[in-house]
Design a protein around this motif. Structure first.
Motif, PDB file in Angstrom:
ATOM      1  N   SER A  41     -15.782  24.596  37.236  1.00 31.55           N
ATOM      2  CA  SER A  41     -14.444  24.826  36.697  1.00 31.55           C
ATOM      3  C   SER A  41     -13.342  24.514  37.703  1.00 31.55           C
ATOM      4  N   ARG A  42     -13.569  24.842  38.947  1.00 32.70           N
ATOM      5  CA  ARG A  42     -12.532  24.580  39.960  1.00 32.70           C
ATOM      6  C   ARG A  42     -12.279  23.094  40.172  1.00 32.70           C
ATOM      7  N   GLY A  43     -13.275  22.296  39.913  1.00 31.36           N
ATOM      8  CA  GLY A  43     -13.126  20.850  40.090  1.00 31.36           C
ATOM      9  C   GLY A  43     -12.480  20.145  38.919  1.00 31.36           C
ATOM     10  N   LEU A  44     -12.276  20.878  37.815  1.00 34.62           N
ATOM     11  CA  LEU A  44     -11.713  20.260  36.614  1.00 34.62           C
ATOM     12  C   LEU A  44     -10.198  20.154  36.755  1.00 34.62           C
ATOM     13  N   THR A  45      -9.765  19.039  37.309  1.00 38.18           N
ATOM     14  CA  THR A  45      -8.336  18.754  37.469  1.00 38.18           C
ATOM     15  C   THR A  45      -8.028  17.458  36.734  1.00 38.18           C
ATOM     16  N   PHE A  46      -6.745  17.248  36.451  1.00 33.72           N
ATOM     17  CA  PHE A  46      -6.357  16.000  35.802  1.00 33.72           C
ATOM     18  C   PHE A  46      -6.753  14.802  36.658  1.00 33.72           C
ATOM     19  N   GLY A  47      -6.557  14.909  37.959  1.00 39.32           N
ATOM     20  CA  GLY A  47      -6.908  13.805  38.847  1.00 39.32           C
ATOM     21  C   GLY A  47      -8.395  13.493  38.817  1.00 39.32           C
ATOM     22  N   ALA A  48      -9.230  14.547  38.825  1.00 39.24           N
ATOM     23  CA  ALA A  48     -10.680  14.341  38.778  1.00 39.24           C
ATOM     24  C   ALA A  48     -11.090  13.690  37.455  1.00 39.24           C
ATOM     25  N   ARG A  87      -9.257   6.854  23.647  1.00 38.75           N
ATOM     26  CA  ARG A  87      -8.927   7.227  25.033  1.00 38.75           C
ATOM     27  C   ARG A  87      -9.062   8.743  25.215  1.00 38.75           C
ATOM     28  N   ARG A  88      -8.611   9.511  24.229  1.00 39.03           N
ATOM     29  CA  ARG A  88      -8.723  10.976  24.301  1.00 39.03           C
ATOM     30  C   ARG A  88     -10.203  11.366  24.421  1.00 39.03           C
ATOM     31  N   ARG A  89     -11.049  10.744  23.601  1.00 37.62           N
ATOM     32  CA  ARG A  89     -12.493  11.025  23.665  1.00 37.62           C
ATOM     33  C   ARG A  89     -13.047  10.633  25.043  1.00 37.62           C
ATOM     34  N   GLN A  90     -12.614   9.500  25.560  1.00 41.30           N
ATOM     35  CA  GLN A  90     -13.050   9.061  26.889  1.00 41.30           C
ATOM     36  C   GLN A  90     -12.676  10.109  27.947  1.00 41.30           C
ATOM     37  N   LEU A  91     -11.481  10.637  27.849  1.00 43.68           N
ATOM     38  CA  LEU A  91     -11.029  11.652  28.801  1.00 43.68           C
ATOM     39  C   LEU A  91     -11.817  12.960  28.638  1.00 43.68           C
ATOM     40  N   LEU A  92     -12.118  13.319  27.410  1.00 46.90           N
ATOM     41  CA  LEU A  92     -12.910  14.535  27.185  1.00 46.90           C
ATOM     42  C   LEU A  92     -14.342  14.352  27.682  1.00 46.90           C
ATOM     43  N   ASP A  93     -14.928  13.174  27.456  1.00 51.54           N
ATOM     44  CA  ASP A  93     -16.264  12.909  27.994  1.00 51.54           C
ATOM     45  C   ASP A  93     -16.252  12.939  29.520  1.00 51.54           C
ATOM     46  N   ALA A  94     -15.211  12.384  30.122  1.00 56.25           N
ATOM     47  CA  ALA A  94     -15.080  12.444  31.581  1.00 56.25           C
ATOM     48  C   ALA A  94     -14.939  13.889  32.039  1.00 56.25           C
ATOM     49  N   SER A  95     -14.226  14.694  31.274  1.00 58.29           N
ATOM     50  CA  SER A  95     -14.063  16.112  31.604  1.00 58.29           C
ATOM     51  C   SER A  95     -15.403  16.838  31.582  1.00 58.29           C
ATOM     52  N   SER A 123      -2.973  13.792  32.139  1.00 59.20           N
ATOM     53  CA  SER A 123      -1.810  14.667  31.924  1.00 59.20           C
ATOM     54  C   SER A 123      -0.896  14.135  30.819  1.00 59.20           C
ATOM     55  N   ASN A 124      -1.005  12.875  30.479  1.00 56.30           N
ATOM     56  CA  ASN A 124      -0.260  12.331  29.340  1.00 56.30           C
ATOM     57  C   ASN A 124      -0.897  12.731  28.007  1.00 56.30           C
ATOM     58  N   TYR A 125      -2.192  13.017  28.026  1.00 58.16           N
ATOM     59  CA  TYR A 125      -2.900  13.381  26.799  1.00 58.16           C
ATOM     60  C   TYR A 125      -2.993  14.890  26.605  1.00 58.16           C
ATOM     61  N   PHE A 126      -2.969  15.631  27.688  1.00 56.41           N
ATOM     62  CA  PHE A 126      -3.109  17.084  27.641  1.00 56.41           C
ATOM     63  C   PHE A 126      -1.944  17.692  28.423  1.00 56.41           C
ATOM     64  N   ALA A 127      -1.120  18.465  27.747  1.00 53.33           N
ATOM     65  CA  ALA A 127       0.098  18.990  28.359  1.00 53.33           C
ATOM     66  C   ALA A 127      -0.212  19.943  29.512  1.00 53.33           C
ATOM     67  N   THR A 128      -1.308  20.692  29.384  1.00 53.92           N
ATOM     68  CA  THR A 128      -1.689  21.654  30.422  1.00 53.92           C
ATOM     69  C   THR A 128      -3.195  21.626  30.602  1.00 53.92           C
ATOM     70  N   ARG A 129      -3.642  22.203  31.690  1.00 55.56           N
ATOM     71  CA  ARG A 129      -5.082  22.332  31.915  1.00 55.56           C
ATOM     72  C   ARG A 129      -5.692  23.200  30.818  1.00 55.56           C
ATOM     73  N   ASP A 130      -4.975  24.240  30.389  1.00 52.23           N
ATOM     74  CA  ASP A 130      -5.475  25.091  29.309  1.00 52.23           C
ATOM     75  C   ASP A 130      -5.719  24.287  28.036  1.00 52.23           C
ATOM     76  N   GLN A 131      -4.820  23.377  27.716  1.00 51.97           N
ATOM     77  CA  GLN A 131      -5.018  22.535  26.530  1.00 51.97           C
ATOM     78  C   GLN A 131      -6.259  21.668  26.716  1.00 51.97           C
ATOM     79  N   LEU A 132      -6.425  21.120  27.895  1.00 57.07           N
ATOM     80  CA  LEU A 132      -7.614  20.310  28.179  1.00 57.07           C
ATOM     81  C   LEU A 132      -8.880  21.134  27.970  1.00 57.07           C
ATOM     82  N   VAL A 133      -8.910  22.342  28.517  1.00 61.39           N
ATOM     83  CA  VAL A 133     -10.097  23.188  28.402  1.00 61.39           C
ATOM     84  C   VAL A 133     -10.344  23.586  26.944  1.00 61.39           C
TER      85      VAL A 133
END
Length: 192
Positions: free
Chosen positions: A24-31, A7-15, A44-54
């Protein structure tokens, strides 16, 4: 809650897809949730912050773009010549076009790093590792030329990929192929 690696990989691929399509401005948890087709709140359950996601996204993009080691080894087995180097650069362009979104996301991460001092060291570290690996493969691998050859080739190919991936109709595939040949001929010394 157990975190699912797939699931984490799926979310990163979606990112990657979101970053490539919306910047960059469009990279939100909702998107990311929408692109991944998962329930709202999953990212947001997999990445505590947007910075962690990035941060994780930067590592993921480099991992996603890494060539298959077996195919790379087979291509390198052709010999350490200018012609092999040319073939490797054509393969780089082919791989870039095959995963255009990941390369566009990489360009976006470069831009994000210029605006986000916290992110800059991590992104720079990934690029430095990429350049160091290319330098080692070339110099230690016995290709003609030295470290400066690799640096100029790296910079020329990076610029060519930027042009071709952001404006594919500007040069077109045939002209890009000819430019790759010209770059390698100009930068890499003839094989002994």
């Amino acid at each position: 809650m157990v975190r699912n690696a797939e699931r984490r990989r799926q979310l990163l691929d979606a990112s990657v897809e979101v970053l490539a399509a919306q910047g960059s401005r469009g990279l939100t948890f909702g998107a990311v949730d929408r692109e991944a087709g998962v329930p709202a709140g999953t990212a947001s359950n997999y990445f505590a912050t947007r910075d962690q996601l990035v941060d994780e996204l930067a590592a993921h993009v480099f991992e996603r773009l890494a060539p298959d080691p077996d195919e790379a080894a087979a291509r390198m087995a052709a010999g350490r010549t200018r012609e092999t180097e040319r073939d490797l650069m054509h393969w780089l362009v082919e791989r870039a076009m095959a995963d255009r979104a990941a390369h566009l996301a990489l360009f976006e991460l470069r831009l994000e790093a210029t605006r986000n001092p916290r992110l800059a060291p991590a992104v720079t570290k990934h690029f430095a590792g990429n350049l160091a690996g290319a330098t080692s493969d070339h110099v230690d691998g016995g290709f003609p030329g030295d470290r400066s050859t690799v640096l100029v080739l790296y910079l020329a190919m990076t610029g060519l990929l930027l042009e071709h991936l952001t404006m594919p109709d500007l040069l077109g595939a045939e002209r890009v192929a000819a430019v790759v040949d010209q770059v390698v001929a100009a930068v890499v010394p003839a094989s002994d």
